[in-house]
Design an enzyme around this catalytic site. Structure first.
Site, PDB file in Angstrom:
ATOM      1  CB  CYS A  13      -0.913  -0.064   1.264  1.00  0.00           C
ATOM      2  SG  CYS A  13      -0.147   0.030   2.707  1.00  0.00           S
ATOM      3  CG  ASN A  30       4.428  -1.647   5.060  1.00  0.00           C
ATOM      4  OD1 ASN A  30       5.397  -2.020   5.568  1.00  0.00           O
ATOM      5  ND2 ASN A  30       3.278  -2.541   5.310  1.00  0.00           N
ATOM      6  CB  CYS A  39      -3.732   1.851   6.923  1.00  0.00           C
ATOM      7  SG  CYS A  39      -3.437   3.308   8.243  1.00  0.00           S
ATOM      8  NE  ARG A  40      -4.452   1.652   1.824  1.00  0.00           N
ATOM      9  CZ  ARG A  40      -4.264   2.151   0.632  1.00  0.00           C
ATOM     10  NH1 ARG A  40      -4.914   2.138  -0.509  1.00  0.00           N
ATOM     11  NH2 ARG A  40      -3.218   3.056   0.548  1.00  0.00           N
ATOM     12  CB  SER A  41       0.180  -3.434   2.595  1.00  0.00           C
ATOM     13  OG  SER A  41       1.151  -2.628   3.319  1.00  0.00           O
ATOM     14  CG  ASP A  71      -5.206   6.152   2.225  1.00  0.00           C
ATOM     15  OD1 ASP A  71      -5.221   5.468   3.457  1.00  0.00           O
ATOM     16  OD2 ASP A  71      -4.272   6.707   1.812  1.00  0.00           O
TER      17      ASP A  71
HETATM   18  P1  4NP Z   1      -1.542   2.865   4.075  1.00  0.00           P
HETATM   19  O1  4NP Z   1      -2.387   4.130   4.676  1.00  0.00           O
HETATM   20  O2  4NP Z   1      -1.235   3.105   2.745  1.00  0.00           O
HETATM   21  O3  4NP Z   1      -3.048   2.087   3.905  1.00  0.00           O
HETATM   22  O4  4NP Z   1      -0.799   2.302   5.115  1.00  0.00           O
HETATM   23  C1  4NP Z   1      -1.724   5.403   4.680  1.00  0.00           C
HETATM   24  C2  4NP Z   1      -0.828   5.457   5.721  1.00  0.00           C
HETATM   25  C3  4NP Z   1      -0.171   6.683   5.706  1.00  0.00           C
HETATM   26  C4  4NP Z   1      -0.291   7.749   4.802  1.00  0.00           C
HETATM   27  C5  4NP Z   1      -1.013   7.552   3.664  1.00  0.00           C
HETATM   28  C6  4NP Z   1      -1.718   6.498   3.740  1.00  0.00           C
HETATM   29  N1  4NP Z   1       0.405   9.035   4.798  1.00  0.00           N
HETATM   30  O5  4NP Z   1       0.300   9.853   4.112  1.00  0.00           O
HETATM   31  O6  4NP Z   1       1.266   9.093   6.000  1.00  0.00           O
END
Ligand code: 4NP
Length: 154
Positions: free
Chosen positions: A7, A10, A12-14, A123
């Protein structure tokens, strides 16, 4: 066999997909044969544990993400993993740009093969609790189907 979920951050989703798939593989007796990891296209959160909101949502369904730490995906991962699964179209585009010529890993959108209505895991980072619940809903169901697919590949 090695599977890598990717994702943006790294956190939240992955990492959720990593924790959920690992537990389902353990339950299916396949943990020794299939390795699971996750990474982000971005480097902002490298070394950090999953977002507290993801950990809480996962824990409510019996998945423990606390030991996981964020890492950034690298070009070498395309020769280290057999299957690289992107959470959304933007992640997939970034991965295609990083993919070395002749790389062995199969690259796809995670939900393309296991989707109901959606083909992306949205996201949740700037969202409320609902977003994190939706990630768990989508990932949980897709991982059930992924286990069946992986079994068929062994
Ligand atoms: P992820 O979510 O891609 O599912 O881990 C996010 C975590 C952090 C950010 C964006 C999405 N960020 O912009 O810091």
């Amino acid at each position: 066999m090695r599977v890598l979920f990717v994702c943006l951050g790294n956190i939240c989703r992955s990492p959720t997909a990593e924790g959920v798939l690992r537990q389902k593989l353990r339950a299916a007796g396949l943990a020794e044969r299939i390795e699971v990891a996750s990474a982000g296209t971005g480097n902002w959160h490298v070394g950090k544990p999953p977002d507290a909101r993801s950990q809480r949502a996962a824990k409510r369904r019996g998945y423990d993400l606390s030991a996981q730490r964020a890492q950034q995906v690298t070009a070498m991962d395309f020769n280290r993993y057999d299957l690289i699964l992107a959470m959304d179209q933007s992640n997939l585009r970034d991965l295609k740009a990083l993919q070395p010529a002749g790389a062995l890993a199969e690259l796809d959108l995670f939900l393309r093969r296991y989707a109901g209505v959606k083909d992306e895991v949205p996201d949740p980072y700037y969202d409320g609790d609902h977003g994190f619940e939706e990630v768990l809903d989508l990932v949980d169901r897709a991982c059930d189907l992924l286990v069946i697919e992986l079994k068929g590949r062994l």
